[in-house]
Design an enzyme around this catalytic site. Sequence first.
Site, PDB file in Angstrom:
ATOM      1  N   SER A 124      -4.728   2.793  11.538  1.00 13.67           N
ATOM      2  CA  SER A 124      -4.920   3.995  12.292  1.00 13.67           C
ATOM      3  C   SER A 124      -3.525   4.306  13.044  1.00 13.67           C
ATOM      4  O   SER A 124      -2.481   3.627  13.175  1.00 13.67           O
ATOM      5  CB  SER A 124      -5.806   3.837  13.518  1.00 13.67           C
ATOM      6  OG  SER A 124      -5.268   2.938  14.470  1.00 13.67           O
ATOM      7  N   GLU A 153       0.889  -1.317  -0.111  1.00 16.84           N
ATOM      8  CA  GLU A 153      -0.086  -0.233   0.046  1.00 16.84           C
ATOM      9  C   GLU A 153       0.851   1.355  -0.003  1.00 16.84           C
ATOM     10  O   GLU A 153       0.351   2.270  -0.314  1.00 16.84           O
ATOM     11  CB  GLU A 153      -0.933  -0.194   1.167  1.00 16.84           C
ATOM     12  CG  GLU A 153      -2.217  -0.981   1.121  1.00 16.84           C
ATOM     13  CD  GLU A 153      -3.126  -0.634   2.181  1.00 16.84           C
ATOM     14  OE1 GLU A 153      -4.388  -0.387   1.765  1.00 16.84           O
ATOM     15  OE2 GLU A 153      -2.897  -0.445   3.237  1.00 16.84           O
TER      16      GLU A 153
END
Length: 387
Positions: A366, A241
Site C-alpha cells: 500500500s 516484483e
Amino acid sequence: MDFSFGPEDRALRQEARAWLAEHLAGEPPPAPGRAWERELGADGWIGLGWDPAAGDYGNRTAPLTGQVVWAEEYSRAGAPARLGHMGEHLLAPTLIAHGDPAQRTRFLPAIARGEEIWCQGYSEPGAGSDLAAVRTAAVRDAGGRTYRITGQKLWTSYAHRADWCFLLARTTAGSHRHHGLSLLLVPMDQPGRIEVRPIRQLTGEADFNEVFFDGAEARADHVLGGEGDGWRVAMDLLGRERGVAALAQQIGFAAELARIVRLARGTGAAAEPAVRDRIVRQWADLRTMRWTALRTLGGTGDPGAPSVAKLLWSSWHQRLGELAMDVRGAGAALGPHDWSEERPYELDALQRMFLFSRADTIYGGSAEVQRTVIAERVLGLPKEPRP
C-alpha cells in the site's frame, strides 16, 4: 546513465515483433491461459531474465536491454495478460538464487515450458501490508518428510488456475514477527485440504481468491532456502516484483493516455484549459517514470527506488482513470450492453481501468507502507510506534 539499444537488441525487437504478429493474428486474440503460456514456452520466450549461469532449462536468455525490448514489444502488441507471471518473474529467479539443484531441476523446466502455473501465498487477513504478522502454520509430521499446513491466504491471484503455490508460513511454534517463517512450495491439487474461493471485484471479474489450507501437505525438501529462513527469501522475492515489467507497464499506460487524448478531442473536453493541463501533467509524469525506471534498472543501489516507483505509478494511474471518466462526462456511468441476469453489467476498457485502478495504491504494498519504507529505510526517520 547510458541505456542504449545495440544491434542485437534491434534484431531481437524485429524477431519479437514478427513472432507476436504471427501468433496474435487470430480473432479474437488469445485469452490469458495455459495454451498461450505453452506457445511462449515452445519458442523460448519464458525466462529471458534468468541468470544464464544457472543452467539451461529450455529458455533463451537476454541481457537487460533485450529483456526491456521483449517486454515493450509484448505490451505494444496488446498481447494477453500473463498467467505465468508469478512463476517466471518471481519464483524462478528466487529458485535460482536460493533453491538447491534438485528444486531447480524439478521446477524451472516446467515453468520455462509454460506447463506449470504458480500463485503467491503471502497476504492473510490481518497480514497484508504487515507481512510479518503471518499466522498460517506449517508443522512437520512425525516422520519429518512432510509439512501439514493450516491457515488462510487472501488476494491470491490466479489461485483458482494454479498448479502450485509458493507460500509463507510459520514453521516454528511460538515464533514472532519475521522469525520462524519458511517459504514452502505447495501443490494446489489437494481436494479437501485446499479450498479456493473467488473474490468478485468491482469490475465483475474474479481473478483474486481466498485460499483455505486444512492440513494441506508440502514436502520437507520443498522448503525454499531452508527452514526458518523464509523472511529473507520472501523479501528477496518481493524485491523482484518491480523491474523490467515496469517499462512494459508504462507502454500500456501510454496507450491508455493516447486513447483518452483522442476521446477528449472527440468530446470537445480538450478545449477546456483545465483538462489540457491535466493531460500534459499525465504525459510529463509518464516520461519521468520511464527515465526513473531506466535509471533504476541501471543499478543505482537506492534501497528506496522500488517504493518510490510504486508510489509514482499507482497514484498516476488512479489520476488517469479519473481523467478518463471526467473527459467522458455523464456517459461514463453507462455500460455498452443491456442489463440481464446472465450479464449483469459489462464494462469497456476505460471503465474497467478506472474501477480497477482504485486498488492500485493498495495491492503490491500500500501507499502508506511505501511511504513508511522510504521514511525509515532511506531517510532514517524514527520508526512509527507499534501497538
